[in-house]
Design a protein around this motif. Sequence first.
Motif, PDB file in Angstrom:
ATOM      1  N   ILE A 130      49.409 -60.756   3.598  1.00 30.90           N
ATOM      2  CA  ILE A 130      50.864 -60.910   3.752  1.00 30.90           C
ATOM      3  C   ILE A 130      51.178 -61.806   4.947  1.00 30.90           C
ATOM      4  O   ILE A 130      52.048 -62.680   4.872  1.00 30.90           O
ATOM      5  N   GLU A 131      50.477 -61.604   6.042  1.00 28.62           N
ATOM      6  CA  GLU A 131      50.700 -62.404   7.241  1.00 28.62           C
ATOM      7  C   GLU A 131      50.499 -63.894   6.959  1.00 28.62           C
ATOM      8  O   GLU A 131      51.300 -64.739   7.389  1.00 28.62           O
ATOM      9  N   HIS A 132      49.466 -64.238   6.221  1.00 29.65           N
ATOM     10  CA  HIS A 132      49.183 -65.638   5.934  1.00 29.65           C
ATOM     11  C   HIS A 132      50.119 -66.215   4.873  1.00 29.65           C
ATOM     12  O   HIS A 132      50.501 -67.383   4.936  1.00 29.65           O
ATOM     13  N   ILE A 133      50.488 -65.393   3.902  1.00 29.79           N
ATOM     14  CA  ILE A 133      51.408 -65.871   2.865  1.00 29.79           C
ATOM     15  C   ILE A 133      52.758 -66.236   3.481  1.00 29.79           C
ATOM     16  O   ILE A 133      53.419 -67.203   3.071  1.00 29.79           O
ATOM     17  N   LEU A 134      53.175 -65.465   4.483  1.00 29.68           N
ATOM     18  CA  LEU A 134      54.459 -65.717   5.128  1.00 29.68           C
ATOM     19  C   LEU A 134      54.388 -66.815   6.181  1.00 29.68           C
ATOM     20  O   LEU A 134      55.412 -67.187   6.756  1.00 29.68           O
ATOM     21  N   ASN A 135      53.195 -67.307   6.439  1.00 27.68           N
ATOM     22  CA  ASN A 135      53.006 -68.374   7.416  1.00 27.68           C
ATOM     23  C   ASN A 135      52.925 -69.709   6.681  1.00 27.68           C
ATOM     24  O   ASN A 135      51.974 -69.968   5.948  1.00 27.68           O
ATOM     25  N   ARG A 136      53.913 -70.578   6.875  1.00 28.86           N
ATOM     26  CA  ARG A 136      53.957 -71.829   6.128  1.00 28.86           C
ATOM     27  C   ARG A 136      52.771 -72.734   6.411  1.00 28.86           C
ATOM     28  O   ARG A 136      52.447 -73.608   5.602  1.00 28.86           O
ATOM     29  N   SER A 137      52.121 -72.554   7.550  1.00 24.32           N
ATOM     30  CA  SER A 137      51.004 -73.426   7.891  1.00 24.32           C
ATOM     31  C   SER A 137      49.738 -73.085   7.124  1.00 24.32           C
ATOM     32  O   SER A 137      48.775 -73.854   7.139  1.00 24.32           O
ATOM     33  N   THR A 138      49.697 -71.928   6.452  1.00 25.10           N
ATOM     34  CA  THR A 138      48.489 -71.507   5.747  1.00 25.10           C
ATOM     35  C   THR A 138      48.655 -71.490   4.242  1.00 25.10           C
ATOM     36  O   THR A 138      47.764 -71.037   3.527  1.00 25.10           O
ATOM     37  N   VAL A 139      49.783 -71.935   3.728  1.00 21.49           N
ATOM     38  CA  VAL A 139      49.997 -71.964   2.282  1.00 21.49           C
ATOM     39  C   VAL A 139      50.403 -73.366   1.866  1.00 21.49           C
ATOM     40  O   VAL A 139      50.660 -74.247   2.685  1.00 21.49           O
ATOM     41  N   GLU A 140      50.460 -73.560   0.558  1.00 19.40           N
ATOM     42  CA  GLU A 140      50.858 -74.863   0.023  1.00 19.40           C
ATOM     43  C   GLU A 140      52.259 -75.217   0.506  1.00 19.40           C
ATOM     44  O   GLU A 140      53.135 -74.353   0.568  1.00 19.40           O
ATOM     45  N   PRO A 141      52.484 -76.475   0.865  1.00 15.55           N
ATOM     46  CA  PRO A 141      53.830 -76.874   1.315  1.00 15.55           C
ATOM     47  C   PRO A 141      54.898 -76.505   0.291  1.00 15.55           C
ATOM     48  O   PRO A 141      54.654 -76.551  -0.912  1.00 15.55           O
ATOM     49  N   LEU A 142      56.071 -76.116   0.792  1.00  9.16           N
ATOM     50  CA  LEU A 142      57.149 -75.697  -0.101  1.00  9.16           C
ATOM     51  C   LEU A 142      57.518 -76.799  -1.088  1.00  9.16           C
ATOM     52  O   LEU A 142      57.898 -76.527  -2.225  1.00  9.16           O
ATOM     53  N   GLN A 143      57.412 -78.047  -0.637  1.00 10.77           N
ATOM     54  CA  GLN A 143      57.756 -79.157  -1.510  1.00 10.77           C
ATOM     55  C   GLN A 143      56.613 -79.553  -2.430  1.00 10.77           C
ATOM     56  O   GLN A 143      56.746 -80.460  -3.252  1.00 10.77           O
TER      57      GLN A 143
END
Length: 265
Positions: free
Chosen positions: A190-203
């Motif tokens: 959950i911590e990583h999913i909510l961290n934009r730096s560790t998931v695919e860019p929103l765009q």
Amino acid sequence: WIQCSQQQITSPTNINGPLCQWFNTSHSCNGLINATESLLLLRSAKFCLAPPGDTVTRKSLFDSLLAGCVPVIFAKASLTQYNWHLSTQDIEDIAVYIPRADILEQKVKFLDVLKAISPQELHRKQLAIEKIAPRLQFSVTPTAIQNDKQAKKIEKKKKRKRMNGLESVHKAVSLAVWDSPVFDAVDIIIEHILNRSTVEPLQGFSDEELRLHKCRQNVVVRYHPDYAGLFRSGTRHLVPDRLWKKFRCEDVEAAMINETLQSIR
């Protein structure tokens, strides 16, 4: 589970002994797997081999860790791909790494490597496994959490809803809240999913970024020793010929190959 040597693999009768024990598991598609028996064996073992199979990692690697058995890995990628849960230092602390190429080229015998590990070093690795274990498992809400006091509160809320004509279809769901006493695998995800730096860019990724990702994957699979020999069943041919067919990598391949080779030196 444990293969004492390449020669002994072909002679199972020579494997069971004071140092090793052969454990034959049924295939999940055609037989029952005795999880209790296998986990008890892992708990009683000091070292558990975790060679690559169809992929560079395997489920038994985590079974071993959660049973307190020190995993013996032959490819660092068996664990480095789980960098949300394990740091490079964690992997060094909890596992024994023997390069796969050294085994295949008969430069070392892994039993000799393991026998050379002191009891003190083994104990340090076991303590390190104990420390990181919560990060690899999901906490289970204890049955005892539903004590009398909480049960009475839940029943009062249900009764109030019934009196007000607001009885919910979720009446079977417990209203009690329990917080895990440890920071476990769910918390990490959950911590990583909510961290934009560790998931695919929103765009999302651009076509060029996707091309570079695929080219890099292709190079790593082809040239990194952790993945050597994993694709003899035909998957290796699918990688360049089908999975990456539409991606042209000639302009970046040489640099990526050099980068990959530099990373393993």
